[in-house]
Design an enzyme around this catalytic site. Sequence first.
Site, short mmCIF file in Angstrom:
data_model
loop_
_atom_site.label_atom_id
_atom_site.label_comp_id
_atom_site.label_asym_id
_atom_site.label_seq_id
_atom_site.Cartn_x
_atom_site.Cartn_y
_atom_site.Cartn_z
CG ASN A 212 -0.17 0.12 2.54
OD1 ASN A 212 1.00 0.82 2.48
ND2 ASN A 212 -0.54 -0.98 3.28
CG ASP A 281 -6.92 -5.44 5.62
OD1 ASP A 281 -6.46 -5.31 6.96
OD2 ASP A 281 -7.26 -4.05 5.18
CG ASP A 308 -6.34 -6.83 13.32
OD1 ASP A 308 -5.52 -5.95 13.83
OD2 ASP A 308 -7.66 -6.19 12.75
CE LYS A 340 -11.17 0.05 10.68
NZ LYS A 340 -10.70 1.04 9.77
O1 PMT Z 1 2.93 5.58 6.28
P1 PMT Z 1 2.37 7.20 5.85
O2 PMT Z 1 2.86 7.18 4.76
O3 PMT Z 1 3.14 8.38 7.07
O4 PMT Z 1 1.13 7.92 6.34
C1 PMT Z 1 0.28 7.15 7.25
C2 PMT Z 1 -0.72 6.19 7.80
C3 PMT Z 1 -1.43 7.06 7.01
C4 PMT Z 1 -0.04 5.05 6.76
C5 PMT Z 1 -1.54 6.01 9.08
O5 PMT Z 1 -0.56 7.14 9.36
C6 PMT Z 1 -2.42 5.37 8.96
O6 PMT Z 1 -3.84 5.29 9.16
N1 PMT Z 1 -2.39 3.83 9.27
C7 PMT Z 1 -2.78 2.68 9.85
C8 PMT Z 1 -3.80 2.13 8.23
C9 PMT Z 1 -4.97 1.11 8.62
O7 PMT Z 1 -3.24 0.36 7.89
O8 PMT Z 1 -5.41 1.42 9.10
P2 PMT Z 1 -6.61 0.60 9.31
O9 PMT Z 1 -8.11 0.56 9.78
O10 PMT Z 1 -6.75 -0.67 8.10
O11 PMT Z 1 -6.32 -0.36 10.32
C10 PMT Z 1 -6.11 -0.11 12.03
C11 PMT Z 1 -5.45 0.22 12.92
O12 PMT Z 1 -4.88 -1.93 12.64
C12 PMT Z 1 -3.89 0.30 12.33
O13 PMT Z 1 -3.49 0.76 13.49
C13 PMT Z 1 -2.95 -1.22 11.79
O14 PMT Z 1 -1.74 -0.76 12.78
C14 PMT Z 1 -3.61 -2.20 12.98
N2 PMT Z 1 -3.75 -3.17 12.03
C15 PMT Z 1 -4.79 -3.26 10.98
C16 PMT Z 1 -4.61 -4.70 9.98
C17 PMT Z 1 -3.79 -5.80 10.83
N3 PMT Z 1 -3.80 -6.96 9.88
N4 PMT Z 1 -2.83 -5.37 11.90
C18 PMT Z 1 -3.52 -4.80 12.25
O15 PMT Z 1 -2.55 -4.26 13.23
#
Ligand code: PMT
Length: 401
Positions: A212, A281, A308, A340
């Site tokens: 990503n 994911d 996750d 979340k």
């Molecule tokens: O890196 P940059 O270019 O500065 O950009 C910053 C950012 C937008 C990447 C960052 O600030 C951000 O928003 N990161 C989380 C993005 C994301 O993956 O969101 P999500 O909604 O998919 O996940 C939610 C949370 O669960 C996140 O804390 C993620 O780290 C965590 N997660 C998600 C999937 C997974 N399999 N394991 C996880 O731990």
Amino acid sequence: MMQAVFAGKKIVVGVTGSIAAFKVAGWVSDLAKEEADVSVIMTQSGMEFVTPLTFAALSGRKVHSEMFGTEIDDPMAHINLGREADLILVAPASANTLAKLANGLADNLLCTTVLASRAQVLICPAMNSRMYSHPATKENIKRLKSLGYTVINPAIGLMACKEEGEGRLAEWDDVKEYVARALSVNDLRGTNVMISAGPTREPLDPARYLSNRSSGKMGYALARAAFRRGAHVTLVSGPTTLPCPVGVDRLQVQTADEMYNAVISHAAKNSIIIKAAAVADYKPAKNHEHKVKKDQIKSHLELEPNKDILLALGKMKKPGQILVGFAAESQNLRDEGVKKLKKKNLDIIAVNDISTKNTGFEVENNQVLLINKSGEEQLPFTSKLHTANLIWNDIVRLIPT
Ligand code: PMT
């Protein structure tokens, strides 16, 4: 330009006898631009390398060097400079000055000032690598550390004497972070924090992967801000081009599975964990040994979900441990964030608005909606470093007293 960490701060820079003295002229110039109040003390040997006029012009102040004599404006300079200083930066620190400071000698204005001061002292050694690796110098550095001074390791490389080795003056970008830490409120001192940053890469074959747009900038800014605030920082980073922030332990990973293993195995040691990484994911169900032929890709793109990591952390959370998640959303920011926060047992979630080009992935700035169990706060559109500090302000309020 960094945040207003330096403005108005009284910094004494002690310049001693090393060819690297000319580099410190640039440091003084930069600190003066950051609006710090810089006073320079030079030893006699320091003045053999660079004239006091250079430092006077760059700092905008008279340079101090003498303790005695009729030319002295302030006979109590050694007391006054040290008493008023927020920080004393000895750079470059010669082997001779290291030995004097380690033994509490006070035979020149710089050593007397250090002895008479209770300000933090940062020492940047610079010398020939054999002088640096001599057991006497090593002992002196050990002693300086035991006295509470911070000694910043010199860099490795080619030196003025044409020898290669450890002893070059550390780089200003690195030293500046230590100066910022010394001048900042250390409200995370003694705290172990872990931050995940960047994307993950999920391989399909030796040539291709799923990933990503995360650059790691947001997570690295959180790590940098935490170091400045006194924390011991472990940064678990997916692939990025960013240099490791100064003073931070970085563990580099590629895939979500590698990130899972690194984060989970270090979780118990950390009282604050922030997951700013954008974890993929899904991953290809198979990582093929050989490059998949173009016409077969469609039939080889079967996906399976990654674990996750944040959900797992939420389940194993220890009492008092603070868990912060991130979310990248383009609509319904509040609802998605709250969902979340609850599902993953988080204390705070920082929701990025990725519907605009100027915030979120890759760019230098961000705008985050911070949600915790008792409310929410819309942070301003600002740099990622400033955003990181505002997030830390919120986290610090949750630290059990
Ligand atoms: O890196 P940059 O270019 O500065 O950009 C910053 C950012 C937008 C990447 C960052 O600030 C951000 O928003 N990161 C989380 C993005 C994301 O993956 O969101 P999500 O909604 O998919 O996940 C939610 C949370 O669960 C996140 O804390 C993620 O780290 C965590 N997660 C998600 C999937 C997974 N399999 N394991 C996880 O731990």
